[in-house]
Design a protein around this motif. Sequence first.
Motif, short mmCIF file in Angstrom:
data_model
loop_
_atom_site.label_atom_id
_atom_site.label_comp_id
_atom_site.label_asym_id
_atom_site.label_seq_id
_atom_site.Cartn_x
_atom_site.Cartn_y
_atom_site.Cartn_z
N TYR A 12 -11.04 82.19 -54.92
CA TYR A 12 -10.42 82.74 -56.13
C TYR A 12 -11.46 82.99 -57.22
N TYR A 13 -11.17 84.00 -58.03
CA TYR A 13 -11.91 84.28 -59.26
C TYR A 13 -10.87 84.71 -60.29
N SER A 14 -11.29 84.89 -61.52
CA SER A 14 -10.33 85.28 -62.57
C SER A 14 -10.85 86.48 -63.35
N SER A 15 -9.95 87.46 -63.53
CA SER A 15 -10.27 88.64 -64.35
C SER A 15 -9.75 88.48 -65.78
N ARG A 16 -9.18 87.35 -66.08
CA ARG A 16 -8.59 87.12 -67.40
C ARG A 16 -9.60 86.55 -68.39
N ALA A 17 -9.35 86.78 -69.67
CA ALA A 17 -10.18 86.21 -70.73
C ALA A 17 -9.89 84.72 -70.86
N GLN A 18 -10.81 84.01 -71.50
CA GLN A 18 -10.61 82.59 -71.75
C GLN A 18 -9.38 82.37 -72.63
N ASP A 19 -8.79 81.21 -72.53
CA ASP A 19 -7.76 80.82 -73.48
C ASP A 19 -8.38 80.76 -74.88
N SER A 20 -7.56 80.93 -75.90
CA SER A 20 -8.08 80.92 -77.28
C SER A 20 -8.73 79.58 -77.61
N SER A 21 -8.23 78.50 -77.00
CA SER A 21 -8.79 77.18 -77.29
C SER A 21 -10.21 77.03 -76.76
N PHE A 22 -10.61 77.92 -75.86
CA PHE A 22 -11.98 77.90 -75.32
C PHE A 22 -12.81 79.07 -75.85
N ARG A 68 -10.80 80.84 -65.27
CA ARG A 68 -10.69 81.71 -66.45
C ARG A 68 -11.35 81.13 -67.69
N ASN A 69 -11.46 79.80 -67.79
CA ASN A 69 -11.95 79.20 -69.03
C ASN A 69 -13.42 78.82 -69.02
N THR A 70 -14.06 78.84 -67.87
CA THR A 70 -15.51 78.60 -67.84
C THR A 70 -16.23 79.84 -68.37
N ALA A 71 -17.38 79.62 -68.99
CA ALA A 71 -18.10 80.72 -69.64
C ALA A 71 -18.99 81.48 -68.66
N MET A 72 -19.24 80.91 -67.51
CA MET A 72 -20.17 81.49 -66.55
C MET A 72 -19.40 82.00 -65.33
N PRO A 73 -20.04 82.78 -64.43
CA PRO A 73 -19.36 83.17 -63.19
C PRO A 73 -18.79 81.94 -62.49
N SER A 74 -17.53 82.07 -62.03
CA SER A 74 -16.82 80.91 -61.50
C SER A 74 -15.95 81.31 -60.33
N ILE A 75 -15.94 80.46 -59.31
CA ILE A 75 -15.06 80.68 -58.18
C ILE A 75 -14.41 79.36 -57.79
N ALA A 130 -13.19 84.46 -74.94
CA ALA A 130 -14.19 85.46 -74.55
C ALA A 130 -13.84 86.12 -73.21
N TYR A 131 -14.36 87.33 -73.04
CA TYR A 131 -14.21 88.06 -71.78
C TYR A 131 -15.56 88.68 -71.45
N SER A 132 -15.97 88.61 -70.18
CA SER A 132 -17.29 89.10 -69.78
C SER A 132 -17.19 89.93 -68.52
N ASP A 133 -17.65 91.18 -68.60
CA ASP A 133 -17.71 92.02 -67.40
C ASP A 133 -18.68 91.44 -66.39
N TYR A 134 -19.79 90.88 -66.88
CA TYR A 134 -20.77 90.28 -65.98
C TYR A 134 -20.15 89.11 -65.21
N LYS A 135 -19.43 88.25 -65.94
CA LYS A 135 -18.78 87.12 -65.27
C LYS A 135 -17.82 87.60 -64.20
N LEU A 136 -17.02 88.61 -64.51
CA LEU A 136 -16.03 89.10 -63.56
C LEU A 136 -16.69 89.70 -62.32
N SER A 137 -17.65 90.60 -62.54
CA SER A 137 -18.26 91.28 -61.39
C SER A 137 -19.02 90.29 -60.51
N THR A 138 -19.75 89.36 -61.14
CA THR A 138 -20.49 88.37 -60.36
C THR A 138 -19.55 87.45 -59.60
#
Length: 666
Positions: free
Chosen positions: A569-579, A622-629, A582-590
């Motif tokens: 799994y990966y997430s295309s969603r932005a972080q929750d406001s409490s985190f 979705r809430n980590t700032a770096m590429p995540s799976i 943020a949203y990152s194209d780099y994070k999503l594509s990676t």
Amino acid sequence: MKAIKKLTTFFFAFVIVLVLIPITNVKAAVADNNIISSTKVTVKQAEEWAKANGATDTFVGLAQLYWKYAPTHGNVNPAIAYVQAAKETGYGRFGGVLDESYKNPCGMKTSVGGSDTDPIAHQRFNTWDEGVQAHVDHLALYAGASGYPRSNTYDPRHFATIKGKAVTVNALGGKWAPSLTYGEEVNKLYNNLLISAGLVSQPTNDADSTSTGTNSSTGSTSGSNTTTSKPQTASPGPTGAQVTEPIKISTDNSINIASPIGWQLEGGNWYFYRSNGSKATGWINPDNNWYYLYSNGVMAKGWIYLGGKWYYLKPSGAMQLGWAKDNNKWYYLQGDGSMTTGLKLIDGRKYFLDSNGAMRTSWVSISGYWYYFNSGGDMLTGWIKPDGNWYYLYSTGIMATGWIQQNGNWYYLGNGGARASGWAVDGGSYYYLDPATGIMLKGVIINGWQIGPDGKRGNRVPGSTSGKVIVLDPGHNFGGDDGAYATHNGVTYVERDLNMQVAEKLKVKLEALGYTVIMTRNSSDRETIAVTQSLTNRVNIANNSGADLFISLHHNAAATASVNGVEVYYSSRAQDSSFGGAYSDYKLSTSMNLASSVASAISSSTGATNRGPRDSGLFVCRNTAMPSILIEFGYLTNASEAQKVSTWSYQDKEATAVANAIAAAI
């Protein structure tokens, strides 16, 4: 008579003995032996042999238990089990991760398993009586004993999937232990015992030195490991079972009976009347075809069993010769009309006909070696790709394992025969196999590592991965978020623990590649906090560390027991406001690319169903700032998959596949 009737009335024991005789590896110094067999060695002779080899008093006393339980536990040869225990325990002296307090004579692991160097991963038995019974039951299951797997056993790893995987002692190599010579070493010890008992003579050039082995089936290490370095010359492979030709069809078609009365149909049955009006019985040949008439004169049809042989008679009653199809299975009737079995050369092609006479296709194990037969029954050789993985079959048809050399290139084939790709470890050294071709690379730089002219990984190129941080998240905890459970055949599989086992293996592999690895929890932790707080803590660990990659490790569950496979799994969603939102194209594509490559790598390495990459708004992704799976390695609710993902060797394949995919990505 249908084929199913043959199964209940007949067993070709003598054919099996002649055709599927134990095969020894070409390098073996002594003959191979069947695990299920009798022995003339007595308890007293075994005890004297053990004493002569410096055994402890406790180990000497175990001989009584092996001879006591072997007859009622699959008829395992007690002398073979006893010498194997001598090998695994150092004649009771131990010296590895176990000691005598475990009452474990063969280095058996727990049902869940774990690291070879982890004493907790190994089974403690209450008594030596239990330990010996568990050992004999495990051998009986490997040998395919009748009535196995049994419902009542002390064997914690009594998995149905290993039944019949090692009929002979040599076949234990690469199965009970990683070393392919493990079985040969046990056979040597057994031969030593026979010599000590005066049952065989001492060979003129005795090479009986043996080393203490590692049990890969149970994952135990009860002494020093035996490792094999990459060979320096190409091996022709083992000889395997010998191919024989069926009996040729006789050219004598002379008539052996003639009558003016001949065939008569009476009451739906055919009879043959002699000239004097009596009914013929037995075999007759009135028209260049053989027929069989029962004692009452009735002409036989279908399968008949006579004089220890099976014959097939056509609907016309004529004896079948050559290939015959019955109940969607193919059989071969040789020149005298009898059904043949074993590895046969027919019309210039090699076929395998099992003990019931049926032609086999796909993978077949013969005397501890694997062969592959195509849909037409032909035995294949060379490179094949039957299930998405490449395998190499020697000219004898035997599936290769370990290192092989073809056209000047080296390849590495795992214990399951599949061609390795990416990083592989052998004899304590790392090698890199080209992902596309499987060829071992030499004199190049891979993922920041210098590969030498011998293919071995050398030093890391300065600055190649330094500073890159990976956070590994073994999912769940011990209370508020303790994950999935499933129980099959009396064994309970716990997701939380399996997640940690894979994470620890992956951590070692990533650190070997030069990455800094941070764990969100460690095996000694006993966190019991609720789900949201637990997940929040894991995300904070990753975000506060400035990690380059976050990987959460899990095992799945489903309402339907048949569901199986790996998904990432990966997430295309932005972080929750409490985190921070943020949203990152780099994070999503990676993340998306890595999810795809990891799923493919695990599937290719283990043979698991690839359920592919999946976009989901999972909290940690979705809430980590770096590429995540988040990896779901398999379904615990599927009995077969639960058993596989709990084994050390399967977890090691998973971890290797993930590490290779990461090394190629960042």
